[in-house]
Design a protein around this motif. Structure first.
Motif, PDB file in Angstrom:
ATOM      1  N   ASN C  51      98.109  19.571  68.044  1.00 47.69           N
ATOM      2  CA  ASN C  51      97.363  19.311  66.631  1.00 47.69           C
ATOM      3  C   ASN C  51      95.986  19.958  66.710  1.00 47.69           C
ATOM      4  OD1 ASN C  51      99.603  18.146  66.055  1.00 47.69           O
ATOM      5  ND2 ASN C  51      98.863  16.334  65.878  1.00 47.69           N
ATOM      6  N   TRP C  52      94.930  20.493  68.016  1.00 49.36           N
ATOM      7  CA  TRP C  52      93.825  21.319  68.469  1.00 49.36           C
ATOM      8  C   TRP C  52      94.270  22.775  68.239  1.00 49.36           C
ATOM      9  CZ3 TRP C  52      90.052  17.373  70.290  1.00 49.36           C
ATOM     10  CH2 TRP C  52      89.191  18.023  69.871  1.00 49.36           C
ATOM     11  N   GLY C  53      93.183  23.078  67.439  1.00 52.65           N
ATOM     12  CA  GLY C  53      92.931  24.588  67.604  1.00 52.65           C
ATOM     13  C   GLY C  53      91.015  25.131  67.576  1.00 52.65           C
ATOM     14  N   ILE C  54      91.654  26.351  68.492  1.00 49.41           N
ATOM     15  CA  ILE C  54      90.671  26.465  68.528  1.00 49.41           C
ATOM     16  C   ILE C  54      90.669  28.038  69.132  1.00 49.41           C
ATOM     17  CG2 ILE C  54      90.631  26.431  71.061  1.00 49.41           C
ATOM     18  CD1 ILE C  54      87.153  26.434  71.103  1.00 49.41           C
ATOM     19  N   ALA C  55      89.993  28.821  67.975  1.00 47.53           N
ATOM     20  CA  ALA C  55      90.074  30.159  68.139  1.00 47.53           C
ATOM     21  C   ALA C  55      91.271  31.045  66.838  1.00 47.53           C
ATOM     22  CB  ALA C  55      89.852  31.312  68.882  1.00 47.53           C
ATOM     23  N   GLY C  56      91.527  29.808  66.320  1.00 53.16           N
ATOM     24  CA  GLY C  56      93.104  30.157  65.248  1.00 53.16           C
ATOM     25  C   GLY C  56      93.949  29.774  65.714  1.00 53.16           C
ATOM     26  N   GLU C  57      93.584  29.459  67.165  1.00 53.56           N
ATOM     27  CA  GLU C  57      95.093  28.828  68.170  1.00 53.56           C
ATOM     28  C   GLU C  57      95.678  27.576  68.782  1.00 53.56           C
ATOM     29  OE1 GLU C  57      95.672  32.756  70.962  1.00 53.56           O
ATOM     30  OE2 GLU C  57      94.435  31.542  70.812  1.00 53.56           O
ATOM     31  N   THR C  58      96.966  27.481  68.970  1.00 56.68           N
ATOM     32  CA  THR C  58      96.900  26.026  69.652  1.00 56.68           C
ATOM     33  C   THR C  58      96.573  25.746  70.482  1.00 56.68           C
ATOM     34  OG1 THR C  58      99.020  25.918  69.883  1.00 56.68           O
ATOM     35  CG2 THR C  58      98.575  24.709  67.678  1.00 56.68           C
ATOM     36  N   ILE C  59      95.837  24.532  70.984  1.00 57.45           N
ATOM     37  CA  ILE C  59      95.512  24.240  72.655  1.00 57.45           C
ATOM     38  C   ILE C  59      97.227  24.718  73.568  1.00 57.45           C
ATOM     39  CG2 ILE C  59      94.426  22.745  74.257  1.00 57.45           C
ATOM     40  CD1 ILE C  59      92.640  23.791  72.394  1.00 57.45           C
ATOM     41  N   THR C  60      97.739  24.267  72.084  1.00 56.55           N
ATOM     42  CA  THR C  60      99.496  24.336  73.669  1.00 56.55           C
ATOM     43  C   THR C  60      99.732  25.595  73.784  1.00 56.55           C
ATOM     44  OG1 THR C  60     100.098  22.900  72.270  1.00 56.55           O
ATOM     45  CG2 THR C  60     102.821  24.076  72.927  1.00 56.55           C
TER      46      THR C  60
ATOM     47  N   ILE F  22      96.444  26.083  61.135  1.00 53.83           N
ATOM     48  CA  ILE F  22      95.134  25.729  62.381  1.00 53.83           C
ATOM     49  C   ILE F  22      94.463  27.568  61.813  1.00 53.83           C
ATOM     50  CG2 ILE F  22      94.667  25.707  64.806  1.00 53.83           C
ATOM     51  CD1 ILE F  22      96.065  23.853  65.275  1.00 53.83           C
ATOM     52  N   LYS F  23      95.931  28.200  62.224  1.00 50.22           N
ATOM     53  CA  LYS F  23      95.015  29.569  61.715  1.00 50.22           C
ATOM     54  C   LYS F  23      94.701  29.847  60.495  1.00 50.22           C
ATOM     55  CE  LYS F  23      97.453  34.043  62.079  1.00 50.22           C
ATOM     56  NZ  LYS F  23      98.440  35.259  61.715  1.00 50.22           N
ATOM     57  N   GLY F  24      95.070  29.090  59.406  1.00 56.04           N
ATOM     58  CA  GLY F  24      94.741  29.702  57.859  1.00 56.04           C
ATOM     59  C   GLY F  24      93.020  28.595  57.124  1.00 56.04           C
ATOM     60  N   ALA F  25      93.389  27.405  58.151  1.00 56.66           N
ATOM     61  CA  ALA F  25      91.898  26.560  58.434  1.00 56.66           C
ATOM     62  C   ALA F  25      90.325  27.600  58.878  1.00 56.66           C
ATOM     63  CB  ALA F  25      91.512  25.535  58.058  1.00 56.66           C
ATOM     64  N   THR F  26      90.601  27.996  59.854  1.00 56.73           N
ATOM     65  CA  THR F  26      90.458  29.246  60.907  1.00 56.73           C
ATOM     66  C   THR F  26      89.636  29.881  60.914  1.00 56.73           C
ATOM     67  OG1 THR F  26      91.064  28.299  63.185  1.00 56.73           O
ATOM     68  CG2 THR F  26      89.805  30.140  62.885  1.00 56.73           C
ATOM     69  N   GLN F  27      90.243  31.050  59.172  1.00 59.86           N
ATOM     70  CA  GLN F  27      90.802  32.270  58.779  1.00 59.86           C
ATOM     71  C   GLN F  27      89.318  31.424  57.490  1.00 59.86           C
ATOM     72  OE1 GLN F  27      91.356  35.192  60.142  1.00 59.86           O
ATOM     73  NE2 GLN F  27      89.825  35.908  58.477  1.00 59.86           N
ATOM     74  N   LYS F  35      82.376  32.285  59.352  1.00 58.92           N
ATOM     75  CA  LYS F  35      81.833  31.342  61.246  1.00 58.92           C
ATOM     76  C   LYS F  35      82.189  32.543  62.114  1.00 58.92           C
ATOM     77  CE  LYS F  35      79.595  28.121  59.735  1.00 58.92           C
ATOM     78  NZ  LYS F  35      78.211  27.914  59.924  1.00 58.92           N
ATOM     79  N   ASN F  36      81.793  32.333  63.130  1.00 59.81           N
ATOM     80  CA  ASN F  36      82.723  32.632  64.444  1.00 59.81           C
ATOM     81  C   ASN F  36      83.814  32.198  64.864  1.00 59.81           C
ATOM     82  OD1 ASN F  36      84.035  33.281  67.288  1.00 59.81           O
ATOM     83  ND2 ASN F  36      81.625  32.997  67.807  1.00 59.81           N
ATOM     84  N   PRO F  37      85.071  32.743  64.630  1.00 55.86           N
ATOM     85  CA  PRO F  37      86.210  31.798  65.067  1.00 55.86           C
ATOM     86  C   PRO F  37      86.757  31.710  66.717  1.00 55.86           C
ATOM     87  CG  PRO F  37      86.324  34.546  64.686  1.00 55.86           C
ATOM     88  CD  PRO F  37      85.726  34.070  64.450  1.00 55.86           C
ATOM     89  N   ASN F  38      86.161  32.174  67.377  1.00 57.96           N
ATOM     90  CA  ASN F  38      86.337  31.660  68.852  1.00 57.96           C
ATOM     91  C   ASN F  38      85.242  30.130  68.513  1.00 57.96           C
ATOM     92  OD1 ASN F  38      87.785  33.888  69.222  1.00 57.96           O
ATOM     93  ND2 ASN F  38      85.806  34.805  70.038  1.00 57.96           N
ATOM     94  N   THR F  39      84.606  29.433  68.304  1.00 55.03           N
ATOM     95  CA  THR F  39      84.106  28.543  68.312  1.00 55.03           C
ATOM     96  C   THR F  39      84.493  27.185  66.816  1.00 55.03           C
ATOM     97  OG1 THR F  39      81.577  28.834  67.610  1.00 55.03           O
ATOM     98  CG2 THR F  39      81.979  29.167  69.968  1.00 55.03           C
ATOM     99  N   THR F  40      85.273  27.799  66.457  1.00 57.15           N
ATOM    100  CA  THR F  40      86.231  26.566  64.938  1.00 57.15           C
ATOM    101  C   THR F  40      86.613  25.965  65.798  1.00 57.15           C
ATOM    102  OG1 THR F  40      85.276  28.579  63.322  1.00 57.15           O
ATOM    103  CG2 THR F  40      86.379  27.547  62.409  1.00 57.15           C
TER     104      THR F  40
END
Lengths: 67, 67, 67, 67, 67, 67
Positions: C51-60, F22-27, F35-40
């Motif tokens: 349920n946690w994402g960063i850089a568009g990916e889940t932490i899993t 997660i992917k969609g919200a970041t995009q 915004k920078n996805p790596n820190t989103t």
């Protein structure tokens, strides 16, 4: 000890009305769960109508349309 | 990767004090959980004293009463 | 009276570490802003790595990739 | 019925861009989970760069350093 | 359209009590601000007593001490 | 650097769907604000249907009524 956060749009909410929201939310936690009012915190966030959306539209746009 | 949100009343909190809160909260996550500071986010919300309540009263009213 | 919310992933966070986070965050508010610890609230949310994402990916997914 | 909260720094975010965020976040919930847009709420919080920290520094300081 | 978030410890809160919190918080927004109940959202977060702190201590510890 | 929180009811949301959110919200933050996805960061909260209310009723009750 409960924490209540109320988010509303910033449309003419007077200090008196905010005081009523705080009093009422605190009393609700006392009445339903027997919580201690002295450690019950209520925080009201007022949000600009440009920053609040429902149904994919901002409230600003919806107000202009009479919704 | 942690996210910390600090809510306080908007009573003369200087940029220097905010910087200390951010530095300290980040360090806490590093020290206790070994988190990476580079992805640790801290957000400070300053809340008007009319919008914060405890014990069923606004902070504005409590300040007037010397509480 | 401050309210602090700490969100972290639910990866082996012991009750002892949670107690340290709560103690440390409370002390930070005392040290930096002179807040009253007796009304300082800290809430820790543990979030599943799905349920946690960063850089568009889940932490899993990131953990599986050794990130 | 979903609730989405987007927190960003308050750096020249126009009403048009906010409307796009609200429209896009709502559509995402419709597309991925089949949610009803009419009860999907999106709230955008704009945070002062003094009040947002990453890597233990405020965004104000990082902007001055060209980060 | 308002959004209310109630955070409490997860100590025997029955579905009936949760329903009363939701009904009461919604009615409060109707009574004080004339909001439309049909778009008023209430979300209750139940937090483990290990994860909630006040006065620098977890609620778990405070319960053991009879506080 | 943005932070997005998505709250939904816990009704059969698969890891695959969470990954898409997660992917969609970041995009979305990349596309609209650059915004920078790596820190989103995106955090999804799944809420029990007993703990979510709209129109003064829990989702549990509304589901039973076919709403």
């Amino acid at each position: 000890m409960p924490y209540v956060n109320i988010k509303i749009t910033n449309e003419d909410v007077t200090p008196e009305k905010k005081a009523l929201l705080i009093k009422g939310a605190t009393q609700l936690l006392v009445d339903v769960l027997g919580k201690n009012p002295n450690t019950t915190v209520v925080v009201i966030d007022e949000v600009d109508t440009d920053n609040w959306g429902i149904a994919g539209e901002t409230i600003t746009v919806r107000r202009q349309q009479g919704k």
